[in-house]
Design a protein around this motif. Structure first.
Motif: not given
Ligand code: LCS
Length: 397
Positions: A86-88, A112, A115, A155, A159, A186, A206, A208-209, A218, A336-337, A352
């Protein structure tokens, strides 16, 4: 053609996407396996010692994952990429590979929500101190540096406020003080921004995006210098184990083939929507780096190749009006996302970024009435029609 000579669109189509040498399959295979057979004990032992190339066990490496890692490092113009679950997992693994108890991190106060929670709630339990500042203010960055500062993390654009940080300026301060810069890319993807070109040490995503791009997985990636990324692979990735599955690596690779065209199409829609929102009577404020009204529009033009497709805005009527708008959209999804084919609207303060305290959100500039929109690939006229009807219900205009 050498990958270094390829333009980004060509890299997205070809690097890590090579046909299978065994069968000629134009799509690289998915190595859906946990382990790899050794021909004999000596060979297995040599691979473990790192003296011989070859796969061992998918948590330590897998050909499909390697293909994705080659792809993203080529796109970001970095030396080596790593993929994560995942991004995390990418963010936490990179940071934990650098810091020890007693170290200090400078991070932007607008990041985010998870984070933010990782930095302020988890790392601090292990004796790492974190100062949250406004990294767009280079004087503040300079003043926040301590002898034990190891990382500057931010970032850009952030975000969900779309605030930008001058990467060249922060890198100058970091290099002077021997500090590692880690930037979450991201929101722009390597199509519109390549932080390594500004001297940033490590880029995280991430996946995922936008990289995955279809809302069906993810994943996370990180790109940096080979020596450092090898260190991450051999420590936090291997021993904490936030490893991506080969199937999801394959899906991200598939998404990357269309990344440049998706980014440009979504950006085209976003520009029209940002201008529409900006002139709408019910809208108080619009945050989009592509608008000349964005206070950092010049910085956006300097350090990015585009403006992306993320927009945030506040309505006249604040939170109640924003809630009504989000409950009234019909074509846009309330979810979200971000960075997928369909347009998504969400409410940062309750979704988020709900892991931040109201005070932390206020400090980060995340108003309770802020609405975030990830503009997708629908026809822009249909999106405007949907937003118009929802805005009418929410604001009366
Ligand atoms: N970095 C940024 C900028 C993000 O927006 C997210 C997720 C992450 C890292 C974490 O990535 P993940 O582990 O989810 O792959 N952002 C989300 C968002 O804005 N809505 O839902 C998730």
């Amino acid at each position: 053609m050498d990958k270094d000579d390829m333009r980004l669109e060509t890299k997205a189509t070809h690097v890590g996407q090579e046909p299978d040498p065994l069968t000629g399959s134009i799509v690289p295979p998915i190595y859906q396996t946990s382990t790899f057979v050794f021909p004999n004990v000596d060979e297995g032992a040599a691979r473990f010692r790192g003296e011989k190339d070859g796969y061992i066990y998918t948590r330590l490496g897998n050909p499909t994952i390697t293909a994705l890692e080659r792809s993203v490092s080529a796109l970001e113009n970095g030396e080596k990429g790593l993929a994560f679950a995942s991004g995390m997992a990418a963010i936490s693994s990179v940071i934990m590979a650098i810091v020890s108890a007693g170290d200090h991190i400078i991070a932007d106060k607008c990041v985010y929500g998870c984070t933010f929670a990782f930095l302020t709630e988890i790392l601090t339990r292990f004796g790492v101190s974190v100062d949250l500042i406004d990294c767009s203010d280079l004087e503040q960055v300079e003043k926040s540096v301590k002898p034990n500062t190891r990382i500057i993390y931010f970032e850009t654009p952030a975000n969900p406020t779309l605030k930008m940080v001058d990467m060249e300026g922060v890198v100058r301060i970091a290099k002077k003080n021997g500090i590692t810069t880690v930037v979450d890319n991201t929101f722009m993807s390597p199509v519109f921004q390549r932080p390594i070109e500004w001297g940033v040490d490590v880029v995280v995503h991430s996946a995922t995006k936008f990289l995955g791009g279809h809302g069906d997985l993810i994943a996370g990636v990180a790109v940096g210098r080979k020596e450092f990324m090898d260190h991450v692979a051999e420590t936090t990735l291997k021993d904490i184990g936030g490893v991506l599955s080969p199937f999801d690596a394959w899906l991200v690779l598939r998404g990357i083939k269309t990344l440049p065209v998706r980014m440009r199409a979504a950006q085209g829609n976003a520009m029209v929507i940002a201008r529409f929102l900006e002139q709408h009577q019910g809208v108080e404020r619009v945050y989009y780096p592509g608008l000349s009204s964005h206070p950092q529009h010049e910085l956006a033009k300097k350090q990015m190749y585009g403006f992306g497709s993320m927009i945030s805005f506040e309505l006249k009527g604040g939170f109640d009006a924003g809630k009504k708008l989000m409950d009234s959209v019909e074509l846009c999804h309330l979810a979200v996302s971000l960075g997928e084919t369909s347009t998504l609207v969400e409410h940062p303060a309750s979704m988020t970024h709900s892991s931040m305290t109201p005070e932390a959100r206020e400090a980060a500039g995340i108003a309770d009435g802020l609405v975030r929109i990830s503009v997708g690939l629908e026809h822009v006229d249909d999106l405007i029609a949907d937003l118009s009807q929802a805005l009418k219900k929410a604001t009366g205009f």
